[in-house]
Every structure is written in structure tokens, then in C-alpha cells.
Enzyme design. Structure first.
Site, PDB file in Angstrom:
ATOM      1  N   ARG A  84       0.835  -1.213   0.000  1.00  0.00           N
ATOM      2  CA  ARG A  84       0.000   0.000   0.000  1.00  0.00           C
ATOM      3  C   ARG A  84       0.862   1.252   0.000  1.00  0.00           C
ATOM      4  O   ARG A  84       1.935   1.270   0.597  1.00  0.00           O
ATOM      5  CB  ARG A  84      -0.908   0.043   1.236  1.00  0.00           C
ATOM      6  CG  ARG A  84      -2.067  -0.918   1.160  1.00  0.00           C
ATOM      7  CD  ARG A  84      -3.108  -0.620   2.233  1.00  0.00           C
ATOM      8  NE  ARG A  84      -4.319  -1.375   2.004  1.00  0.00           N
ATOM      9  CZ  ARG A  84      -4.495  -2.628   2.383  1.00  0.00           C
ATOM     10  NH1 ARG A  84      -3.535  -3.264   3.030  1.00  0.00           N
ATOM     11  NH2 ARG A  84      -5.638  -3.245   2.134  1.00  0.00           N
ATOM     12  N   HIS A 455     -24.661  49.549   4.996  1.00  0.00           N
ATOM     13  CA  HIS A 455     -25.666  49.675   6.050  1.00  0.00           C
ATOM     14  C   HIS A 455     -26.407  48.351   6.271  1.00  0.00           C
ATOM     15  O   HIS A 455     -26.534  47.860   7.397  1.00  0.00           O
ATOM     16  CB  HIS A 455     -26.646  50.787   5.647  1.00  0.00           C
ATOM     17  CG  HIS A 455     -27.740  50.983   6.648  1.00  0.00           C
ATOM     18  ND1 HIS A 455     -28.960  50.372   6.521  1.00  0.00           N
ATOM     19  CD2 HIS A 455     -27.781  51.684   7.800  1.00  0.00           C
ATOM     20  CE1 HIS A 455     -29.713  50.712   7.550  1.00  0.00           C
ATOM     21  NE2 HIS A 455     -29.017  51.524   8.341  1.00  0.00           N
ATOM     22  N   ARG A 562     -24.497  52.573  18.792  1.00  0.00           N
ATOM     23  CA  ARG A 562     -24.591  53.620  17.766  1.00  0.00           C
ATOM     24  C   ARG A 562     -25.906  54.361  18.003  1.00  0.00           C
ATOM     25  O   ARG A 562     -26.970  53.887  17.606  1.00  0.00           O
ATOM     26  CB  ARG A 562     -24.608  52.999  16.366  1.00  0.00           C
ATOM     27  CG  ARG A 562     -23.303  52.333  15.943  1.00  0.00           C
ATOM     28  CD  ARG A 562     -23.509  51.653  14.605  1.00  0.00           C
ATOM     29  NE  ARG A 562     -22.278  51.320  13.918  1.00  0.00           N
ATOM     30  CZ  ARG A 562     -21.779  50.078  13.828  1.00  0.00           C
ATOM     31  NH1 ARG A 562     -22.395  49.071  14.412  1.00  0.00           N
ATOM     32  NH2 ARG A 562     -20.667  49.867  13.155  1.00  0.00           N
ATOM     33  N   GLU A 746     -10.655  56.523  14.011  1.00  0.00           N
ATOM     34  CA  GLU A 746     -11.247  56.104  12.734  1.00  0.00           C
ATOM     35  C   GLU A 746     -10.597  56.799  11.549  1.00  0.00           C
ATOM     36  O   GLU A 746     -10.926  56.524  10.400  1.00  0.00           O
ATOM     37  CB  GLU A 746     -12.742  56.447  12.710  1.00  0.00           C
ATOM     38  CG  GLU A 746     -13.540  55.752  13.763  1.00  0.00           C
ATOM     39  CD  GLU A 746     -15.004  56.114  13.678  1.00  0.00           C
ATOM     40  OE1 GLU A 746     -15.770  55.332  13.092  1.00  0.00           O
ATOM     41  OE2 GLU A 746     -15.372  57.195  14.176  1.00  0.00           O
ATOM     42  N   CYS A 832     -13.970  48.209  17.585  1.00  0.00           N
ATOM     43  CA  CYS A 832     -15.412  47.995  17.465  1.00  0.00           C
ATOM     44  C   CYS A 832     -15.893  47.997  16.024  1.00  0.00           C
ATOM     45  O   CYS A 832     -17.093  48.012  15.779  1.00  0.00           O
ATOM     46  CB  CYS A 832     -16.177  49.030  18.286  1.00  0.00           C
ATOM     47  SG  CYS A 832     -15.967  50.699  17.663  1.00  0.00           S
TER      48      CYS A 832
END
Ligand code: PEP
Ligand code: MG
Length: 880
Positions: A84, A455, A562, A746, A832
Site C-alpha cells: 500500500r 448599512h 450607535r 477612525e 469595534c
């Protein structure tokens, strides 16, 4: 420790020595372990990949003749051997096994005595066929034709029914065919047969086509092949003989359950080949299948008991659940291999926790075995993988899970459907904040445009709604209220469709579903993850409903509320619009005063629900025009409420329009230029905290977060106003309040100026959605239009809105973390953006020394496990 030689007898591997799959092949290494566990594995010889390489060049006889001859001698006179392949990884493929090596005319009588005449003749035919095919390249169809002719000649149903005379003829014909094709008689020395077979396997592996094939499965160019020579277990012969496969757990659920196939008078994979109907493993399975032939449990009950016991031994010894390939030789069980049990994502959790509970693996190993993303299967309904799928559209898999409902094209229709108890799929070009109520009512969302942080995507993830966005292959024909697929099918309002947000597919009809499962093994794994992780996992939750879901997922607090999402409810939007359209500070304050009690009520609810846990509230962020009415009718209503002409509403709304609203008057820029808004919000937060703190023992320490900061002075201005409000509320209510003020990082500038900004901030929360958008200069709302092409063409390895761009955005995070903490070593760092639910991004946050990540509630379990893995892996690499 490894073996110094290039070959070793299977049962001579010293105790505690684990052979490496790279050197001996995976099967060889595994068989040695099974033998070491004392399991009934036929004796044999393992050859290394190096030796196979040498054999491919010089032939087995040069390196090996004596050993192979010895193998026959030590294993006994009647022995037959199998050869094998043992590649390092099963998926790299490899030549088929050659069985029954060693039958010659001279050895045939002894074999007949042992397994009976028909059996011995059948094995001889099989050997000649297998050998001629593998070693000499004869077309196997020539042998199949010989067999088919005999079946026809004797008018029997299958080859198993052939009489002895036919078998004698077949062996003669096979030898004649061999002589014809190879121009030499079939070899009559067992060692010749073995050497030639070993040579053929070694050379075959090194051939061009085999190499191309395995490289296409990820094998490196230098990948070698181990070989296994083993005594044949006689699945064909006297007494209870046969071969089969058995699985010991249900691969869908991970619970103990026996399944598989067994074929009497068979060897190798015969039971899976469909030549005869195999026997089922258990009586119960046989009765369910209404099969009259007895099950293995009835044929050989002891063998089944042994298989079960061996299964437990292997689980403990190898640390995972395996099934077996096995052979029964005159009632005696032989294990030919242990096969890792395939498993669904749910089964993987059950198996890992069971193994850890039984001490086969550690809890840490159990945690590291589960791919966090696969927990999605526990959290949301999924389409049953066995169900047929009629896919008519595809897009980005924005929010996982699947749901079936009737198409609606407006939020109002979704709400109506919900009121009537119907499931609605909200289909939109893209969604905007005013669709939120409709999204709450829908069971799934589909948008033709949009990317992973559009969104629709963000809100759907928050709500745990299955969602596909950017389904550009669908045409939305709003006038005729239908969607049209690329193949021309149309789906009108009311048509039943299914959204598969896990795969990003839209399906016609209602396929079978599998329901979520949050208890049992899943809950156990989660509790272990919580014990192991060091980084906090918070939720992005905007409403009391979100907060309740978040608590259900056992988060460590709210990392992002938010607040803009609180203003779209019917009783608030008009005041909000009045506030936005006010042309004096006084009018604005009046409208805000109407909003104050509602906003305060929201925060009271949030603080109550999250009792004892931190809640971080972001002050208003989006550009104000997002709140304004679009339709004529809504403009009318607003004009009436404000008691001004419609034309004035239209005019003021127009005046608020911006060329680049996402880079315009939003975030802290609103706070600096219209301070009344943030003052109202701060007042609502402090008053709510005062109310809750007088009621509850656990004191709320609200965290207030300023969005889209880029300059120190912005923070100073807002901070001064907020401090003043705090002082007022404390004086009015005669309470003391503690709170924390921080910023969202940000913008690239905020990241670069972090050292400065940290002087006014108790914490930084990285808003990586905007930070990615601004670092790339890539609109998060439009990226969906080309992201798939970009990823397919390898321009981006992954959608950077989905998995954090470590090289670019990641560097900004590191810079900001370092500079911020240099100013204030106690500065709290969180993330976040949507990346807070992505395992590789979470891993990065751990390495960067973050305190927490925050993600939508439904992704919190994924984040909890990923955070645990990040801790365990960083501990491991620290030890290394
Ligand atoms: C972000 O920008 O990462 C963020 C969390 O804020 P939003 O997605 O609301 O812009
Ligand atoms: Mg943002």
C-alpha cells in the site's frame, strides 16, 4: 525520536516513538501507532519516503532484496502480502494498493487448503489482474471483459455466483492474457512479484502526471511516498470472512452511533464498490432499511463489540475519533486502518468536548481544534447540506444563517407581513437608516448593491438576520415589483425565496433547514473559551433588544452603541428632523428637548439590562441628511408638523446635501459645530446613569465615545461641554457620577496623533470600518461593486472590510496603540469595527495588546473562541 533505518517492521517500532508522517507516510505512521496500542493490525514492514526515492532510481532489488525475501520467510509460508502507498497527506493521492502478492502456481494448493478452492482461484485472478495493471500497464478492461464473458457464459447474476470451473478458466485466461500483453509468463517467484510491485509504485509516484496531480492538491514538489508491505488478512476464505468499514459517531451530530458497510467474502474496499449489496453494521440500521440480510451485529457480534472497544482505545491513544477499515478472517478481526471520522461543524464541537471530557485531549486542544467561524452553524438556522439548492442569485455573504420568506420591496410591507405572522424577505437596492424598522420585521435581507460594511450588512449582522448584499447578478425591477435573475427567471413580490447569508446565495423556494443549537457541547466549549481568554469581548448593541441578545451571548459589556439608530422610531424621527432642519440654536434645543426623555429611557433600559457591565455609548455620528425624508409624502408630513411650507423643507434638506457626506459634516464635527446635540445626549446618559445607580447596587460607569476624531482640539471642545453637563446633572440630582470619555480612532490622523489624543481620552476604540475606508481611500458602501473581482484576481488577498488589513490598517493600529500607551500606560484599547468578529483580526488585536474587541451580538461566540485561541497560541509561541 525517529528510527535510524529506512525501513522497520510495523510491530518493532519502540514504545512511545511517533513516526513522522513526512518520513513514513500518514498511513504507515498511523498503523505503527495502532500496533503500539496493542490493536490487531496485521504484521508488516514500513519503508520511508527516502527509501522509496532510491528504489525509484535503482530498483527494489538493489536496496532491498534480502529484506523482502526475509519478510515472506518470517511471516510464514502461506502468507500473502499487500502493498500500500503511504503518502504524507491522504489528499495527495497515491497509487492503488496491490493485494494478494505471493500467489504462484506452486503456492496455490496450500492457499486452496487454507481458503477453499474457489476463494484461492478468485484471489489468484485478482492478483494477476492487479499486477498486470499496475506493474505492466495492461488495460484493466481486458480482465473485466474476461470476467463479464464468464458471467454471461454461465448465465449467472454476478461474478460471485460463478462456479468453480469458471474460476479455473478465468485464471488460465488471465495468465494467457498476461503472456500475450507482456510477452512473458506471469512471475512465479513471490519475491519477484513483490519487488516489481514496489518498483512500480515507487516509479509511478515519481512520474510526471502523478506529480502534477498531487501538486494540484497542495503537495510540494519534493513530496515523497512511504510504502507499507503487510500480511494479507484473508477476507475471502472459510468461516466468517469479509471486509468492511465502520464509523463510530454520527458525522452530523458527533454523538456515538455505529454505521458503515460489511461484505462477506470480500477484501480491500469491496464493501464500498457496489458489486454486491453489503450488510449493514447494526441490527437497528438493517431494520430501518428493511434489509433482510443480517447485519454485522448479527453475523459477528463479538467483532462489533471489539470494534467499539478499539474505537475507544484509538480515541484515547490518537486523541481523535476514528472509524476503521477492517477484515474478518475466519471470525478474527483485523484492523487495516483507522480513518479520521469526517464531521460537520456541529459534530466537531461535540467530538472535541467529549474527547476533552474523557481525558483524550486537553481542554486547550479542544478549543484550538474548532475553527471559530464554524460556530455560525450553531448560532443560526442553516440550509440542510443534503437539501437540493435552486440558486438564482449570488452576492456577498454579509450576515450568516438562512431564512425563507416571501419577497417584499419596502420596509412597510415587511412590517405588514410581520403583523400578519408571515416571514418576509426585504429586497432593496441598498438599505438606509430609515429601513431599520422594516429590517427588524423581516426574516432576511437582500440588497443588489453594497459591500460587507454597507448599512444593510452591518445592521443585519447586528440583528442576526441572514443577509446577502451586492447581488449584482439580480436586476431589481421596482416598477413591476419583481427581481429578475441572470437566466431570465422573474420573482414577483410574494414569491417564496430563501436567503443563504452564510454562502451569499439566493435560492428559489424553501429548502430543508437545520435549527440552531446553543446548549450542550456548544455551551461547554464557550465556558472553556471564557476561562482561557484574556481579551474582553463586547457587543455592538444599539437597542435594548440587541442588549438582551448580547447578554444571552454572555458578552463582557457593550463596546459600541450607535445612538443614531435610536432616532428612527416613528415617535422620534419627526423631532429629529425638526432638530436637523431648525435654523436657530433655540429651535434646535426645543426639538432636542423632545428627544431627551426618549433617549434617556433608552439608556436606562441599556444600563438595566447590562447591569454591572460596561456600556460604551457613541455620540451621534452620521451626516444629518441621512435622517431626512425622501418621499414627497414624508416631506409633507414634516412641513405640517413644523408648521412651515413644504418648499422650505425641500430647500433646507437640499442645503444639507454634501458632495462626500462620509467625509463631510459628521462625527465630532457635528459635536463641535452643533454642540446642543451632544449636550442632549450627554445629559440623557448622565440622567439615566443617575436613575439606575440610585435603583441598583451595581453602579454604572458610562463610557462616552466621540466619533471620527482627527484633532486634539476637537476632543478638548467636546470634553469641556460634556464635563459641564455632567456637573449640571450631578448638581441637579445631587449624585456623584463617574464616567469615562474616550475617542474612536477612525481616521489615519487620529492614529498618527494618538500620543496627543491620549491626554484627553480614557480609552481608544478603533473604528476599523472607517479607518479601513480612509486608509485605502475606498468607499465602504461602494466596495461591493468590485470587491469580488479584486479578491478573485488576487489584488487583495481578502476583503479588507471583512478581515483586517494587517499590513496597512494594522500598522496604523500598532502605531496608535504604542503612541497612545506611551502617553498613558493605562489607556484602554478596544476595537469595534466589523473586524471585531473576525478571528484573524482578533488574533492581531491580542498580539497588539488590546483590552477588548466588540462585535455584533451574534458573532460574540465566534469572538470569544477566537480570543481564547489567540491567548493559547500566544502562550504556546512564548513557550517555544
Ligand atoms: C467604524 O467605523 O468602524 C465604526 C464602528 O463605526 P461605523 O461603522 O458606525 O461607522
Ligand atoms: Mg465609523
Amino acid at each position: 525520536m525517529d528510527i535510524p533505518h529506512d525501513y522497520i517492521r510495523l510491530h518493532d517500532v519502540p514504545e512511545g516513538c511517533l513516526l513522522s508522517p513526512e518520513r513514513w507516510g500518514a498511513r504507515g505512521a498511523r498503523l505503527a501507532r495502532l500496533a503500539g496500542l496493542g490493536l490487531p493490525v496485521p504484521r508488516g514492514l514500513l519503508l520511508t519516503t527516502d527509501l522509496t526515492r532510491q528504489i525509484a532510481q535503482d530498483g527494489a532489488r538493489t536496496h532491498f532484496d534480502g529484506v523482502l525475501r526475509d519478510t515472506f520467510q518470517t511471516l510464514g509460508d502461506e502468507v500473502l502480502l499487500s502493498l500500500r502507498a503511504s503518502p504524507p497527506r491522504p489528499e495527495w493521492g497515491g497509487p492503488e494498493a496491490l493485494l494478494n502478492i505471493g500467489i504462484t502456481d506452486a503456492r496455490l494448493p496450500a492457499l486452496m487448503t487454507r481458503v477453499g478452492k474457489p476463494g484461492a482461484l478468485e484471489l489468484y485472478f485478482r492478483l494477476i489482474e492487479g499486477y498486470a495493471t499496475m506493474v505492466e500497464g495492461v488495460d484493466p478492461e481486458d480482465f473485466e471483459n474476461l470476467m463479464a464473458d464468464q458471467v454471461k457464459y454461465w448465465s449467472v447474476a454476478s461474478e460471485g455466483d460463478l462456479p468453480e470451473d469458471a474460476r479455473v478458466t478465468l485464471v488460465d485466461q488471465a495468465k494467457a492474457l498476461y503472456l500475450d500483453e507482456v510477452m512473458q509468463p506471469f512471475p512465479q517467484d513471490p519475491v519477484d512479484q513483490l519487488c516489481a510491485a514496489v518498483d512500480a509504485m515507487a516509479r509511478g509516484w515519481n512520474g510526471v502526471s502523478a506529480r502534477i496531480l498531487r501538486e494540484s492538491h497542495g503537495a510540494p514538489p519534493e513530496a515523497g511516498l512511504g510504502l507499507i508491505v503487510q500480511r494479507m488478512a484473508f477476507g475471502i476464505g472459510q468461516g466468517v470472512c469479509g471486509a468492511g468499514v465502520v464509523h463510530l459517531v454520527d458525522e452530523r451530530t458527533g454523538t456515538p452511533a455505529l454505521s458503515g458497510r460489511f461484505l462477506t467474502q470480500a477484501q480491500g474496499y469491496d464493501a464500498l464498490m457496489g458489486m454486491r449489496t453489503p450488510h449493514l453494521i447494526t441490527r437497528e440500521a438493517r431494520e430501518t432499511a428493511r434489509q433482510s440480510a443480517p447485519s454485522l451485529e448479527e453475523i459477528a457480534p463479538d467483532a462489533l463489540t471489539d470494534l467499539r472497544t478499539h474505537g475507544s482505545t484509538v480515541a484515547a491513544g490518537l486523541g481523535d475519533i476514528h472509524g476503521f477499515e477492517f477484515t474478518l478472517e475466519d471470525g478474527k478481526l483485523w484492523l487495516l486502518d483507522a480513518v479520521l471520522t469526517p464531521r460537520s461543524a456541529r459534530a466537531a464541537v461535540r467530538i472535541a468536548t467529549d474527547l476533552a471530557r474523557n481525558g483524550a485531549i486537553s481542554r486547550d486542544d479542544a478549543l484550538l481544534r474548532i475553527e471559530p467561524r464554524t460556530l455560525i452553524e450553531h448560532l443560526h438556522p442553516q440550509i440542510d447540506p443534503r437539501a437540493p439548492r435552486d440558486v438564482f442569485g449570488s452576492g456577498l455573504p454579509a450576515s450568516p444563517g438562512a431564512a425563507t420568506g416571501r419577497i417584499v420591496f419596502s420596509p412597510e410591507a415587511a412590517m405588514q407581513a410581520e403583523a400578519q405572522g408571515d416571514n418576509a424577505v426585504l429586497v432593496r437596492m441598498e438599505t438606509s437608516p430609515e429601513d431599520i424598522r422594516g429590517m427588524h420585521s423581516a426574516c432576511a435581507v437582500l440588497t443588489v448593491r453594497g459591500g460587507m460594511t454597507s448599512h444593510a450588512a452591518v445592521i443585519a449582522r447586528g440583528l442576526g438576520l441572514p443577509c446577502v448584499v451586492g447581488a449584482g447578478d439580480l436586476r431589481l425591477d421596482i416598477r413591476n415589483r419583481q427581481i429578475i435573475s441572470q437566466d431570465g427567471r422573474s420573482f414577483a413580490e410574494g414569491s417564496l425565496i430563501t436567503i443563504d447569508g452564510t454562502r451569499g446565495e439566493v435560492l428559489a423556494g424553501a429548502p430543508e433547514m437545520i435549527q440552531p443549537e446553543l446548549d450542550g457541547a456548544f455551551a461547554t466549549l464557550m465556558s472553556w473559551a471564557d476561562q482561557a481568554r484574556e481579551m474582553g469581548v463586547r457587543a455592538n448593541a444599539d437597542t435594548p433588544q440587541d442588549a438582551r441578545v448580547a447578554r444571552g451571548f454572555e458578552v463582557d459589556g457593550i463596546g459600541l452603541c450607535r445612538t443614531e439608530h435610536m432616532f428612527f422610531q416613528e415617535d422620534r424621527i419627526t423631532s429629529m428632523r425638526e432638530m436637523i432642519l431648525a435654523d436657530s440654536s433655540e429651535d434646535r434645543r426645543r426639538a432636542l428637548a423632545a428627544l431627551l426623555p426618549m433617549q434617556r429611557g433608552d439608556f436606562v433600559d441599556l444600563f438595566d439590562i447590562m447591569r454591572g457591565l460596561p456600556v460604551c455609548i457613541r455620540l451621534l455620528d452620521p451626516p444629518l441628511h441621512e435622517f431626512l425624508p425622501h418621499s414627497r409624502e414624508e416631506m409633507h408630513d414634516l412641513a405640517e408638523a413644523m408648521d412651515i411650507p413644504v418648499s422650505q423643507v425641500v430647500e433646507r434638506a437640499k442645503a444639507l446635501g454634501e458632495f462626500n457626506p462620509m467625509l463631510g459634516k459628521r462625527g465630532v464635527r457635528l459635536g463641535v459645530t452643533m454642540p446642543e446635540i451632544y449636550e442632549m445626549q450627554a445629559r440623557a446618559i448622565f440622567e439615566a446613569a443617575a436613575i439606575v445607580n440610585t435603583r441598583n447596587l451595581e453602579q454604572i460607569v458610562p463610557e462616552i465615545m466621540i466619533p471620527l476624531v482627527s484633532a486634539k482640539r476637537e476632543v478638548e471642545v467636546v470634553r469641556k461641554n460634556i464635563e459641564a453637563v455632567a456637573a449640571q446633572v450631578m448638581a441637579e440630582r445631587e449624585v456623584t457620577l463617574t464616567y469615562k470619555l474616550g475617542i474612536m480612532v477612525e481616521t489615519p490622523r487620529a492614529a498618527l496623533r494618538a500620543g496627543d489624543l491620549a491626554t484627553d481620552s480614557a480609552f481608544f476604540s478603533f473604528g476599523t470600518n472607517d479607518l479601513t475606508q480612509m486608509t485605502y481611500g475606498l468607499s465602504r458602501d461602494d466596495a461591493g461593486r468590485f470587491m469580488r473581482d479584486y479578491v478573485n484576481q488576487g489584488v487583495f488577498a481578502e476583503d479588507p472590510f471583512h478581515s483586517l488589513d494587517i499590513e496597512g490598517v494594522g500598522e496604523l493600529l500598532l502605531i496608535a496603540a504604542k503612541r497612545g500607551r506611551k502617553t498613558d500606560p493605562d489607556l484602554v484599547l478596544g476595537l469595534c469595527g466589523e473586524h471585531g468578529g473576525d478571528p484573524s483580526s482578533i488574533h492581531f488585536c491580542k498580539l497588539a495588546g488590546f483590552d477588548y474587541v466588540s462585535c455584533s451580538p451574534f458573532r460574540a461566540p465566534i469572538a470569544r473562541l477566537a480570543a481564547a485561541q489567540a491567548t493559547l497560541l500566544s502562550r504556546k509561541s512564548g513557550q517555544a
